[in-house]
Design a protein around this motif. Structure first.
Motif: not given
Ligand code: SF4
Length: 400
Positions: A318-320, A324, A326-327, A371-373, A375-377
């Protein structure tokens, strides 16, 4: 479960940037993933002069630019390059087609249908109301894109007919090629009439069955008792692929889906059509053998992946941070470090679950998404091991 949405979808575009933690982000729709060389060059120049210097590939075969500094200049450049042909319908042009179609394998050349579908969408003022999440898929029968979670899709069943898929499932309806685009547009209108705020067809109770029933009266349709089985696949085309016409297509993986503008300029200079795949990779088409050899010689040292055994092909992220907020970490840097230090094992038995790991303790085999959190975008569909950053370190959730 009944899904209700009370707000408009927030999918970014060029005219509506997403305010990411690292700055404004633009998403540019590339129907069918096809880019002309001049368009790729325009994207590369925009990435350098107006954004962060890279072109991000998305899981829908679109592209994103991060840290956009001048939205008006970007709009102007993309319009000139033919990458923003509509200001009203830009976010509804989500069309994925089998990347190799018409060149290597498959029943039909679905790329030939993409311009008609794109134009048909743009020609209907009402279809501007489609949520930006709606996805159209055109599969030439090899089964590579029908499993990607599309809302409205066609899937070739022989060299002249397609199955209609709705919400990723076969309807049993069969349509000749000449009628296929009209049927998809009719399905889009019917979805709009049926939805009550939902963004996706699968969110509508009995949406698949209701839409199938409505569309069954469309001219020229037949039905089939044979069901097209749809599965999520990671069909990344990599390396030397001989086309039906004797020319060569080169499939190339892109590290973590981020294409440096400088590399993109080299690809554009080859002056052949390029296809972006939904697996964040590219295919350079219609090359003669000599040119193909030179392309590999130049672009492999620049980081493009032409080796199907490369561990880079197993990893997405993901972006991280810093993109992002939230990461919990700079997830992309950690994923890259894992690849470069040999902790991404291209294949092997699934590892058991672990948690509380430091970044340099993560070892994972096979297809994996970082994923940084929670949510696993951007997580691909199918069998994928999750590597998730938490407040207590990394957690590994093996694929099932
Ligand atoms: S998975 Fe979490 S950290 Fe990664 S882009 Fe989505 S919201 Fe952001």
């Amino acid at each position: 479960m009944v899904m209700e949405r009370n707000e408009a979808d927030s999918c970014p575009g060029v005219l509506r940037l997403h305010q990411a933690a690292d700055g404004p982000l633009a998403r540019i729709r590339i129907p069918g993933g096809r880019l002309e060389p001049a368009q790729l060059q325009a994207l590369a120049e925009a990435a350098v002069e107006l954004a962060d210097g890279s072109i991000e590939l998305t899981s829908r075969g679109n592209v994103q630019l991060r840290q956009v500094r001048d939205a008006a200049a970007l709009e102007e450049r993309l319009t000139t390059a033919g990458l923003l042909p509509s200001t009203t319908h830009e976010r509804v042009r989500n069309i994925i087609a089998s990347p190799l179609s018409g060149r290597v394998g498959g029943w039909a050349d679905v790329h030939a249908l993409v311009p008609a579908l794109d134009t048909g969408l743009r020609d209907h003022p009402g279809l501007a109301e489609l949520p930006g999440r709606v996805l159209f898929t055109l599969d030439d029968g090899r089964g590579d894109v029908s499993g990607l979670g599309g809302d409205i899709g066609i899937h070739a069943v022989d060299d002249g007919n397609f199955a209609l898929l709705l919400a990723g499932k076969d309807t049993g309806l069969r349509v000749p090629a000449a009628e296929a685009v009209d049927l998809m547009l009719a399905a889009a209108h019917a979805f709009l009439a049926l939805r009550d705020g939902q963004w996706r067809l699968h969110e509508i109770p009995d949406g698949h069955d209701k839409l199938t029933e409505q569309l069954a009266t469309h001219p020229g349709l037949t039905t089939s008792p044979d069901t097209v089985e749809v599965t999520a696949r990671q069909d990344i085309p990599v390396g030397w692929l001989t086309q039906a016409d004797g020319k060569v297509a080169l499939g190339a993986g892109v590290r973590l889906g981020s294409l440096p503008a400088r590399t993109a300029e080299f690809i554009a200079a080859i002056e052949h059509p390029v296809y972006l795949t939904p697996w964040r990779s590219i295919v350079i088409t219609d090359l003669d053998e000599w040119t193909a050899e030179q392309v590999v010689r130049v672009l492999a040292p620049m980081g493009l992946i032409f080796d199907a055994a490369s561990p880079w092909l197993q990893v997405s992220a993901c972006a991280g941070l810093p993109g992002c907020a939230k990461s919990h970490t700079d997830i992309r840097a950690d994923a890259a470090e894992a690849v470069e230090s040999g902790r991404v094992i291209p294949s092997g038995t699934a590892q058991s679950a672990h948690e509380g790991l430091d970044a340099d303790e993560v070892v994972a085999a096979g297809r994996q998404h970082w994923s940084g959190c929670e949510r696993r975008c951007g997580r691909p569909r199918g069998h994928v091991t999750d590597v998730i950053a938490t407040t207590d370190g990394y957690r590994i959730v093996p694929s099932e």
